[in-house]
Design a protein around this motif. Structure first.
Motif, mmCIF file in Angstrom:
data_model
loop_
_atom_site.group_PDB
_atom_site.id
_atom_site.type_symbol
_atom_site.label_atom_id
_atom_site.label_comp_id
_atom_site.label_asym_id
_atom_site.label_seq_id
_atom_site.Cartn_x
_atom_site.Cartn_y
_atom_site.Cartn_z
ATOM 1 N N PRO A 188 0.843 -1.201 0.000
ATOM 2 C CA PRO A 188 0.000 0.000 0.000
ATOM 3 C C PRO A 188 0.876 1.248 0.000
ATOM 4 C CG PRO A 188 0.040 -0.964 2.189
ATOM 5 C CD PRO A 188 0.781 -1.914 1.296
ATOM 6 N N GLU A 189 0.580 2.163 -0.873
ATOM 7 C CA GLU A 189 1.417 3.359 -1.012
ATOM 8 C C GLU A 189 0.724 4.615 -0.497
ATOM 9 O OE1 GLU A 189 2.807 4.916 -5.068
ATOM 10 O OE2 GLU A 189 4.535 3.816 -4.289
ATOM 11 N N ASP A 190 -0.610 4.630 -0.562
ATOM 12 C CA ASP A 190 -1.328 5.805 -0.068
ATOM 13 C C ASP A 190 -2.785 5.421 0.172
ATOM 14 O OD1 ASP A 190 -1.517 8.528 0.688
ATOM 15 O OD2 ASP A 190 -2.486 8.994 -1.215
ATOM 16 N N ILE A 191 -3.365 5.925 1.254
ATOM 17 C CA ILE A 191 -4.773 5.703 1.571
ATOM 18 C C ILE A 191 -5.371 7.038 1.979
ATOM 19 C CG2 ILE A 191 -6.440 4.440 2.996
ATOM 20 C CD1 ILE A 191 -2.934 3.221 3.079
ATOM 21 N N SER A 192 -6.542 7.351 1.453
ATOM 22 C CA SER A 192 -7.197 8.604 1.819
ATOM 23 C C SER A 192 -8.703 8.400 1.884
ATOM 24 C CB SER A 192 -6.858 9.711 0.810
ATOM 25 O OG SER A 192 -7.305 9.361 -0.489
ATOM 26 N N VAL A 193 -9.348 9.165 2.776
ATOM 27 C CA VAL A 193 -10.803 9.198 2.896
ATOM 28 C C VAL A 193 -11.238 10.641 2.691
ATOM 29 C CG1 VAL A 193 -12.786 8.824 4.404
ATOM 30 C CG2 VAL A 193 -10.863 7.225 4.449
ATOM 31 N N VAL A 194 -12.193 10.854 1.773
ATOM 32 C CA VAL A 194 -12.627 12.196 1.412
ATOM 33 C C VAL A 194 -14.131 12.319 1.618
ATOM 34 C CG1 VAL A 194 -12.781 13.883 -0.455
ATOM 35 C CG2 VAL A 194 -10.760 12.425 -0.268
ATOM 36 N N PHE A 195 -14.574 13.467 2.144
ATOM 37 C CA PHE A 195 -15.995 13.791 2.301
ATOM 38 C C PHE A 195 -16.335 14.904 1.321
ATOM 39 C CE2 PHE A 195 -14.507 12.031 6.237
ATOM 40 C CZ PHE A 195 -15.565 11.294 6.756
ATOM 41 N N ASP A 196 -17.452 14.763 0.614
ATOM 42 C CA ASP A 196 -17.857 15.842 -0.277
ATOM 43 C C ASP A 196 -18.880 16.744 0.415
ATOM 44 O OD1 ASP A 196 -20.299 14.558 -0.363
ATOM 45 O OD2 ASP A 196 -20.192 13.998 -2.475
ATOM 46 N N THR A 197 -19.348 17.759 -0.297
ATOM 47 C CA THR A 197 -20.259 18.737 0.292
ATOM 48 C C THR A 197 -21.639 18.150 0.603
ATOM 49 O OG1 THR A 197 -20.855 19.470 -1.939
ATOM 50 C CG2 THR A 197 -19.102 20.691 -0.800
ATOM 51 N N HIS A 198 -21.941 16.987 0.053
ATOM 52 C CA HIS A 198 -23.228 16.339 0.293
ATOM 53 C C HIS A 198 -23.150 15.293 1.408
ATOM 54 C CE1 HIS A 198 -24.783 18.254 -3.332
ATOM 55 N NE2 HIS A 198 -23.719 17.819 -3.977
ATOM 56 N N GLY A 199 -21.991 15.204 2.068
ATOM 57 C CA GLY A 199 -21.833 14.267 3.166
ATOM 58 C C GLY A 199 -21.467 12.856 2.754
ATOM 59 N N ARG A 200 -21.165 12.647 1.489
ATOM 60 C CA ARG A 200 -20.770 11.319 1.036
ATOM 61 C C ARG A 200 -19.296 11.069 1.371
ATOM 62 N NH1 ARG A 200 -22.386 11.122 -5.162
ATOM 63 N NH2 ARG A 200 -21.154 13.055 -5.062
ATOM 64 N N LYS A 201 -18.957 9.795 1.596
ATOM 65 C CA LYS A 201 -17.592 9.406 1.957
ATOM 66 C C LYS A 201 -16.999 8.535 0.856
ATOM 67 C CE LYS A 201 -19.331 7.525 5.570
ATOM 68 N NZ LYS A 201 -19.596 6.803 6.836
ATOM 69 N N PHE A 202 -15.737 8.798 0.538
ATOM 70 C CA PHE A 202 -15.045 8.048 -0.499
ATOM 71 C C PHE A 202 -13.680 7.613 0.024
ATOM 72 C CE2 PHE A 202 -17.907 11.031 -2.517
ATOM 73 C CZ PHE A 202 -18.539 10.269 -3.491
ATOM 74 N N CYS A 203 -13.307 6.377 -0.320
ATOM 75 C CA CYS A 203 -11.994 5.855 0.063
ATOM 76 C C CYS A 203 -11.185 5.566 -1.197
ATOM 77 C CB CYS A 203 -12.142 4.572 0.881
ATOM 78 S SG CYS A 203 -10.571 3.856 1.426
ATOM 79 N N THR A 204 -9.937 5.998 -1.187
ATOM 80 C CA THR A 204 -9.030 5.749 -2.304
ATOM 81 C C THR A 204 -7.768 5.075 -1.773
ATOM 82 O OG1 THR A 204 -9.829 7.685 -3.520
ATOM 83 C CG2 THR A 204 -7.697 6.785 -4.180
ATOM 84 N N ILE A 205 -7.379 3.972 -2.406
ATOM 85 C CA ILE A 205 -6.207 3.207 -1.987
ATOM 86 C C ILE A 205 -5.283 3.023 -3.185
ATOM 87 C CG2 ILE A 205 -5.372 1.030 -1.005
ATOM 88 C CD1 ILE A 205 -8.121 0.668 0.262
ATOM 89 N N VAL A 206 -4.043 3.441 -3.032
ATOM 90 C CA VAL A 206 -3.041 3.276 -4.086
ATOM 91 C C VAL A 206 -2.142 2.100 -3.711
ATOM 92 C CG1 VAL A 206 -1.147 4.348 -5.348
ATOM 93 C CG2 VAL A 206 -3.089 5.746 -4.594
ATOM 94 N N MET A 207 -2.028 1.136 -4.628
ATOM 95 C CA MET A 207 -1.216 -0.052 -4.394
ATOM 96 C C MET A 207 -0.084 -0.122 -5.412
ATOM 97 S SD MET A 207 -2.818 -1.500 -1.836
ATOM 98 C CE MET A 207 -2.176 -3.163 -1.777
ATOM 99 N N ARG A 208 1.106 -0.419 -4.940
ATOM 100 C CA ARG A 208 2.257 -0.642 -5.821
ATOM 101 C C ARG A 208 2.560 -2.132 -5.854
ATOM 102 N NH1 ARG A 208 6.370 2.425 -8.133
ATOM 103 N NH2 ARG A 208 5.352 4.272 -7.247
ATOM 104 N N LEU A 209 2.745 -2.679 -7.054
ATOM 105 C CA LEU A 209 3.003 -4.108 -7.225
ATOM 106 C C LEU A 209 4.302 -4.312 -7.986
ATOM 107 C CD1 LEU A 209 -0.309 -3.531 -8.155
ATOM 108 C CD2 LEU A 209 -0.332 -5.934 -7.499
ATOM 109 N N TRP A 210 5.061 -5.317 -7.560
ATOM 110 C CA TRP A 210 6.268 -5.718 -8.273
ATOM 111 C C TRP A 210 6.041 -7.107 -8.863
ATOM 112 C CZ3 TRP A 210 6.458 -2.944 -3.734
ATOM 113 C CH2 TRP A 210 7.195 -1.747 -3.753
ATOM 114 N N TYR A 211 6.448 -7.302 -10.097
ATOM 115 C CA TYR A 211 6.207 -8.588 -10.755
ATOM 116 C C TYR A 211 7.338 -8.887 -11.738
ATOM 117 C CZ TYR A 211 4.500 -5.520 -14.491
ATOM 118 O OH TYR A 211 4.392 -4.540 -15.443
ATOM 119 N N LEU A 212 7.409 -10.140 -12.182
ATOM 120 C CA LEU A 212 8.429 -10.573 -13.132
ATOM 121 C C LEU A 212 7.908 -10.467 -14.557
ATOM 122 C CD1 LEU A 212 9.679 -13.779 -11.287
ATOM 123 C CD2 LEU A 212 10.829 -11.560 -11.391
#
Length: 257
Positions: free
Chosen positions: A171-195
């Motif tokens: 996990p590289e970044d996690i945030s929770v945001v509220f808008d003007t209408h009271g709604r909640k949003f979660c955003t998660i940024v994931m970094r992956l390493w692969y072959l």
């Protein structure tokens, strides 16, 4: 503080990276035993094809362009991701679970993130961008198509990632945001390493942390590449539990010539 972070990350790593430890025989590490383990929750498809947290249908493990994974090379850990970022993300994850009841600090979510990488990269390699609708945001589908279409066919085919080729998720970044209408949003940024077996320049982010042993003679050598995926979901009561992928970035989008 940095040293404490390194020690905490390394100890947690050693206890929570069975896939990494079983992949290599006698992994030779100096200060870090294994890379930092991320968090997870199972990503699944509903009938609509959207990325969701509930339901009975999951992504299927898919193979790479060659149709099989074969024996993986030995991988040594020569560095560690930023321990401060790891500690910050772990604290944020615990707060999100405590305050909003959203369990994203589990092995299931990590498996889902890996399955999303396998599924999306497979469709990219086949040029089936329209099948990303409902899983990836419309704006990001356009961006993916713009990045992938100019690539030669052999390059595009090697964009597919198999489940066995994924080394590590963080996990590289996690945030929770509220808008003007009271709604909640979660955003998660994931970094992956692969072959990957794609020819081209080395990924500096991958080589800074992992070292891949040379394969047997006659076997195409594999390199470590990086991908970044962002997952977005509304957490308002009564809202859909589907996760939408809003950012997709692959190191091996870069031209190989």
């Amino acid at each position: 503080m940095l040293r404490i972070g390194r020690l905490a990350a390394c100890r947690w790593l050693a206890a929570n990276s069975p896939e990494m430890c079983s992949r290599r025989s006698g992994l030779a590490c100096s200060r870090s035993r294994c890379p930092v383990q991320g968090f997870s929750r199972q990503a699944q498809f509903k009938n609509s094809g959207k990325l969701a947290l509930t339901g009975d249908r999951t992504f299927c493990s898919q193979r790479g362009a060659d149709g099989s994974s074969g024996r993986q090379p030995d991988i040594s850990v020569v560095g560690i991701p930023d321990p401060i970022t790891w500690i910050r993300c772990k604290v944020t994850l615990l707060l999100v679970e405590l305050l909003f009841g959203l369990d994203v600090n589990s092995d299931d979510f990590e498996r889902g993130v890996k399955q999303a990488l396998v599924h999306i990269s497979s469709l990219m390699s086949k040029g089936k961008y329209f099948e990303l609708i409902g899983v990836v945001s419309v704006e990001m589908i356009r961006y993916i198509e713009e990045r992938c279409q100019p690539l030669p066919q052999h390059h595009r085919q090697h964009l597919a990632v198999s489940m066995d080729d994924i080394i590590f998720v963080l996990p590289e970044d996690i945030s929770v945001v509220f808008d003007t209408h009271g709604r909640k949003f979660c955003t998660i940024v994931m970094r992956l390493w692969y072959l990957t077996t794609l020819d081209g320049p080395e990924d500096p982010e991958g080589t800074r942390i992992f070292r891949v042993s040379p394969g047997p003679d006659g076997v195409r050598p594999k390199k470590v590449a990086t991908a970044v995926y962002e997952f977005h979901r509304e957490m308002t009561k009564g809202a859909s539990q589907d996760w939408m992928v809003t950012t997709v970035w692959h190191w091996n989008w870069k031209p190989t010539d």
